[in-house]
Design a protein around this motif. Structure first.
Motif, mmCIF file in Angstrom:
data_model
loop_
_atom_site.group_PDB
_atom_site.id
_atom_site.type_symbol
_atom_site.label_atom_id
_atom_site.label_comp_id
_atom_site.label_asym_id
_atom_site.label_seq_id
_atom_site.Cartn_x
_atom_site.Cartn_y
_atom_site.Cartn_z
ATOM 1 N N ARG A 199 32.454 -8.778 57.405
ATOM 2 C CA ARG A 199 31.340 -8.298 56.574
ATOM 3 C C ARG A 199 31.800 -7.359 55.472
ATOM 4 O O ARG A 199 31.167 -7.276 54.424
ATOM 5 N N SER A 200 32.880 -6.654 55.687
ATOM 6 C CA SER A 200 33.321 -5.693 54.673
ATOM 7 C C SER A 200 34.187 -6.343 53.603
ATOM 8 O O SER A 200 34.609 -5.665 52.670
ATOM 9 N N ALA A 201 34.446 -7.607 53.712
ATOM 10 C CA ALA A 201 35.299 -8.299 52.737
ATOM 11 C C ALA A 201 34.464 -8.775 51.550
ATOM 12 O O ALA A 201 34.310 -9.964 51.310
ATOM 13 N N TYR A 202 33.910 -7.839 50.819
ATOM 14 C CA TYR A 202 33.152 -8.173 49.611
ATOM 15 C C TYR A 202 34.104 -8.427 48.455
ATOM 16 O O TYR A 202 35.206 -7.907 48.418
ATOM 17 N N ALA A 203 33.641 -9.180 47.512
ATOM 18 C CA ALA A 203 34.394 -9.390 46.281
ATOM 19 C C ALA A 203 33.382 -9.529 45.151
ATOM 20 O O ALA A 203 32.228 -9.869 45.374
ATOM 21 N N ARG A 204 33.828 -9.268 43.948
ATOM 22 C CA ARG A 204 32.961 -9.443 42.779
ATOM 23 C C ARG A 204 33.254 -10.798 42.149
ATOM 24 O O ARG A 204 34.404 -11.197 41.999
#
Length: 125
Positions: free
Chosen positions: A91-96
């Protein structure tokens, strides 16, 4: 001849008993979910996350995690902690996004699999 008749009757009786016990356990599990709103809400959030992971969707709170971990037997606590860590990492592996700059998951399948694993861990047995 009577041994065969006795065997058939015993097989049917054991089938009835197993079916009855299975239905009774499912009923008790469903009743416990109605009584426990925290676990029900946690499972709904995990099912939503498993179906369609979205970066800004609501996630499990500390109360949810405490309830889910308390449901686990002692021999599965380490596996539950590993599943929680895997879920938090996914869940913390966000990307733009390069095109419009919005948040997205680089691999939504990782989040869906981690949520599905937690769902399996929360099933009572």
């Amino acid at each position: 001849m009577s041994k065969i008749d006795f065997g058939i009757g015993l097989a049917l009786l054991s089938l009835f008993g197993a079916t009855f016990l299975s239905n009774l356990l499912a009923y008790l599990r469903d009743r416990s979910r109605e009584v426990d709103p925290i676990t029900r809400e946690a499972r709904e959030l995990l099912m939503r996350e498993s179906a369609a992971p979205v970066p800004d969707s609501p996630t499990l709170s500390a109360a949810h995690w405490a309830r889910l971990e308390s449901m686990q037997p002692n021999w599965r606590k380490a596996a539950m902690q590993t599943a929680r860590r895997r879920y938090d990492d996914a869940r913390s592996a966000y990307a733009r996004h390069d095109f419009n700059g919005e948040l997205y998951y680089p691999n939504p399948a990782l989040v869906a699999n981690a949520a599905h694993e937690l769902l399996r861990m929360t099933e009572r047995f």
